[in-house]
Design an enzyme around this catalytic site. Sequence first.
Site, PDB file in Angstrom:
ATOM      1  N   THR A 118      -0.493  -0.793   5.722  1.00 13.04           N
ATOM      2  CA  THR A 118       0.765  -0.414   6.357  1.00 13.04           C
ATOM      3  C   THR A 118       0.959   1.102   6.388  1.00 13.04           C
ATOM      4  O   THR A 118       1.434   1.648   7.371  1.00 13.04           O
ATOM      5  CB  THR A 118       1.924  -1.028   5.568  1.00 13.04           C
ATOM      6  N   PHE A 143      10.788  -2.176   5.778  1.00 17.69           N
ATOM      7  CA  PHE A 143      10.321  -2.519   4.432  1.00 17.69           C
ATOM      8  C   PHE A 143      10.814  -3.888   3.974  1.00 17.69           C
ATOM      9  O   PHE A 143      10.724  -4.228   2.795  1.00 17.69           O
ATOM     10  CB  PHE A 143      10.731  -1.433   3.432  1.00 17.69           C
ATOM     11  N   CYS A 183       9.859  -4.571   0.077  1.00 20.00           N
ATOM     12  CA  CYS A 183       8.620  -3.917  -0.347  1.00 20.00           C
ATOM     13  C   CYS A 183       8.765  -3.241  -1.718  1.00 20.00           C
ATOM     14  O   CYS A 183       9.607  -2.374  -1.894  1.00 20.00           O
ATOM     15  CB  CYS A 183       8.244  -2.871   0.693  1.00 20.00           C
TER      16      CYS A 183
HETATM   17  C1  HEM Z   1       6.439  -6.397   0.811  1.00 17.01           C
HETATM   18  C2  HEM Z   1       6.362  -3.209   4.471  1.00 17.01           C
HETATM   19  C3  HEM Z   1       3.760  -0.134   1.738  1.00 17.01           C
HETATM   20  C4  HEM Z   1       3.284  -3.600  -1.607  1.00 17.01           C
HETATM   21  C5  HEM Z   1       6.664  -5.792   2.012  1.00 17.01           C
HETATM   22  C6  HEM Z   1       7.449  -6.354   3.095  1.00 17.01           C
HETATM   23  C7  HEM Z   1       7.419  -5.459   4.112  1.00 17.01           C
HETATM   24  C8  HEM Z   1       6.620  -4.329   3.691  1.00 17.01           C
HETATM   25  C9  HEM Z   1       8.073  -5.622   5.487  1.00 17.01           C
HETATM   26  C10 HEM Z   1       8.156  -7.717   3.089  1.00 17.01           C
HETATM   27  C11 HEM Z   1       7.240  -8.791   3.607  1.00 17.01           C
HETATM   28  C12 HEM Z   1       7.877 -10.157   3.770  1.00 17.01           C
HETATM   29  O1  HEM Z   1       9.095 -10.294   3.713  1.00 17.01           O
HETATM   30  O2  HEM Z   1       7.124 -11.117   3.979  1.00 17.01           O
HETATM   31  C13 HEM Z   1       5.653  -2.096   4.029  1.00 17.01           C
HETATM   32  C14 HEM Z   1       5.477  -0.883   4.808  1.00 17.01           C
HETATM   33  C15 HEM Z   1       4.762  -0.013   4.033  1.00 17.01           C
HETATM   34  C16 HEM Z   1       4.476  -0.686   2.780  1.00 17.01           C
HETATM   35  C17 HEM Z   1       5.997  -0.667   6.230  1.00 17.01           C
HETATM   36  C18 HEM Z   1       4.297   1.392   4.306  1.00 17.01           C
HETATM   37  C19 HEM Z   1       4.717   2.157   5.260  1.00 17.01           C
HETATM   38  C20 HEM Z   1       3.440  -0.795   0.573  1.00 17.01           C
HETATM   39  C21 HEM Z   1       2.716  -0.213  -0.529  1.00 17.01           C
HETATM   40  C22 HEM Z   1       2.573  -1.201  -1.462  1.00 17.01           C
HETATM   41  C23 HEM Z   1       3.216  -2.390  -0.950  1.00 17.01           C
HETATM   42  C24 HEM Z   1       2.217   1.226  -0.587  1.00 17.01           C
HETATM   43  C25 HEM Z   1       1.911  -1.150  -2.813  1.00 17.01           C
HETATM   44  C26 HEM Z   1       1.775  -0.093  -3.492  1.00 17.01           C
HETATM   45  C27 HEM Z   1       4.089  -4.652  -1.224  1.00 17.01           C
HETATM   46  C28 HEM Z   1       4.221  -5.883  -1.997  1.00 17.01           C
HETATM   47  C29 HEM Z   1       5.158  -6.682  -1.325  1.00 17.01           C
HETATM   48  C30 HEM Z   1       5.551  -5.921  -0.133  1.00 17.01           C
HETATM   49  C31 HEM Z   1       3.485  -6.219  -3.284  1.00 17.01           C
HETATM   50  C32 HEM Z   1       5.674  -8.065  -1.731  1.00 17.01           C
HETATM   51  C33 HEM Z   1       6.910  -7.868  -2.582  1.00 17.01           C
HETATM   52  C34 HEM Z   1       7.540  -9.169  -3.041  1.00 17.01           C
HETATM   53  O3  HEM Z   1       7.579 -10.133  -2.258  1.00 17.01           O
HETATM   54  O4  HEM Z   1       8.026  -9.205  -4.175  1.00 17.01           O
HETATM   55  N1  HEM Z   1       6.169  -4.558   2.405  1.00 17.01           N
HETATM   56  N2  HEM Z   1       5.028  -1.940   2.834  1.00 17.01           N
HETATM   57  N3  HEM Z   1       3.741  -2.100   0.276  1.00 17.01           N
HETATM   58  N4  HEM Z   1       4.892  -4.715  -0.117  1.00 17.01           N
HETATM   59 FE1  HEM Z   1       5.054  -3.285   1.293  1.00 17.01          FE
END
Ligand code: HEM
Length: 462
Positions: free
Chosen positions: A269, A399, A406
Site C-alpha cells: 500500500t 486507512f 490500519c
Molecule cells: C488494515 C490501508 C499501510 C498493516 C488496513 C485497512 C486499510 C489499510 C484500508 C483496513 C482493511 C479492511 O478493513 O479490510 C493502508 C494504507 C496504507 C497502509 C492505505 C499505506 C498507505 C500499512 C502498513 C502496515 C499495515 C505500513 C504495517 C506496518 C495493516 C494491518 C491491518 C491493516 C495489520 C489489519 C488491522 C486489523 O484488522 O486489526 N490498512 N495500510 N498497513 N493494515 Fe494498513
Amino acid sequence: PQTVPIPGPPGLPLVGNSFDIDTEFPLGSMLNFADQYGEIFRLNFPGRNTVFVTNQALVHELCDEKRFQKTVNSALHEIRHGVHDGLFTARNDEPNWGIAHRILMPAFGPMAIQNMFPEMHEIASQLALKWARHGPNQSIKVTDDFTRLTLDTIALCSMEYRFNSYYHDDMHPFIDAMASFLVESGNRSRRPALPAFMYSKVDRKFYDDIRVLRETAEGVLKSRKEHPSERKDLLTAMLDGVDPKTGGKLSDDSIIDNLITFLIAGHETTSGLLSFAFVQLLKNPETYRKAQKEVDDVCGKGPIKLEYMNKLHYIAAVLRETLRLCPTIPVIGVESKEDTVIGGKYEVSKGQPFALLFAKSHLDPAVYGDTANDFDPERMLDENFERLNKEFPDCWKPFGNGMRACIGRPFAWQEALLVMAVCLQNFNFMPEDPNYTLQYKQTLTTKPKGFYMRAMLRDGMS
Ligand code: HEM
C-alpha cells in the site's frame, strides 16, 4: 418506511456477475457499475452477493460499528488459505485477532515509530544513492523501486531483517509470490463453481505461492531465534508479548501468519501511495514546485531529521490528496449485524456483505464539489482536512474503519513523508513520457501501471 429494491446488472444463471468483472482490473468494472447505477448496486457471485455503496452518506452509515462489522468473505476469505486468522484476515470474534491486536499495538505506537526513523532513513538513502549513481539517463521503474524501498523498510524496522532489495536486479521471490497470491485470491472469490480439475493448474500455483510466503517468513523467524535480539520491535512483541487481557501468547504458526501479514500489508500500500504521489506531482507542475519548496524551506540541504516530519504540511496534503484520488486499498468489506434498512430505503438482512467503494465515495461531489476529480492538495491542508472530516464524516477513509482500521498508519505516514522529502530534496524528476495517463495495476491493492520517470541530481546530495 417505503423500501425499494437495490439495482444491479442481471447476470447469468449460476455464475451471476462473475463474467461482468474484468479479472485484470476488477476495480474498473466496479467503477463502471457505480457510474451506471449510482449510490448503490448489487453484484451476484457464486454463493454470495455483495452490495456496493459509492457515496459518502452510505459509506458513513456503514462505518457505524454498532450496526456493521468487518467481513472476511470474498477475497480475504481466500487469503486466509495463506495467513489464516492473522491480524488483517481474522474475523472480529476470533480470539487471535484480539490477542494479536493487543500485543502488537504498542509495537506500532507513536514512540516506537519515531524510534524507527534512523532505519527508515537508511533505506531511503539507499534508494537515493541508486538513483544518483544511475544518473538522469536511466529510466526508473517507479513502482518497482518504491516496492523495494517499502519491503526493505518494513522488514528492517519491524523484524531487523534485510531483504537488501537494492543489491539485486530481480525482485525478491516474495514479491512475485505475493502479487500472484493476491490476484488469485480475488479471482477465486469470484470464479464459477466448475469441476475442481478445471482449476488444478491455478490451484497448484496458488499453493506454491503460499509456500514461498511461508518459507520467507519462517526464514525471518528462524534468523531471529538463532540471533536473539534486545530490540523492542514487532518481532520481539510477537515472540515475547503476553496479552494483558487473556494472558495468551502468539503460537509460532500465528507468528508466521502475522509476519506475512505485516510484510504484505506493510509494503504494498505504501509503495502504491508513493508511486501515485509521483504520478500526480509530475502531472501538476505547480504542486510539484510547492512541494519541493516546502522541503527546501523545512529541511534545507542537510540530512532529513525526524523533527522535520510534522512540519511538512504541504507534503502531508499531497499524500492525503493522493490517497483520496487513488486509495491503494480501493474497497473494504463489512456485513450487517442485524436485519436493517440503509439509506432510509434499502432493506437488507443480517449478514449481508457490503463493499465500501472508497475509489468512488472519495469523489463524491456532495463533499468535494465539482472539482472532485481534480488533484488539489490545498483542500487537504490541515485545517481544511479537519473541516471536511467534521462536516462529512468518513468522506476520506483510505486507512479503513474503527477497530479494524490500519494498525500501520503512523508507520506508513512517517515513511511516506520521509521518502518524499529525501526524493524532492535531492532530485529533480521528469516523467519519461510527458503524455503518460494514469493506468492501474491491481492485485488487492492498486498501483500505477507503466509509469517511468528520470531523476536528475540537484546540487549535491545529503
Ligand atoms: C488494515 C490501508 C499501510 C498493516 C488496513 C485497512 C486499510 C489499510 C484500508 C483496513 C482493511 C479492511 O478493513 O479490510 C493502508 C494504507 C496504507 C497502509 C492505505 C499505506 C498507505 C500499512 C502498513 C502496515 C499495515 C505500513 C504495517 C506496518 C495493516 C494491518 C491491518 C491493516 C495489520 C489489519 C488491522 C486489523 O484488522 O486489526 N490498512 N495500510 N498497513 N493494515 Fe494498513
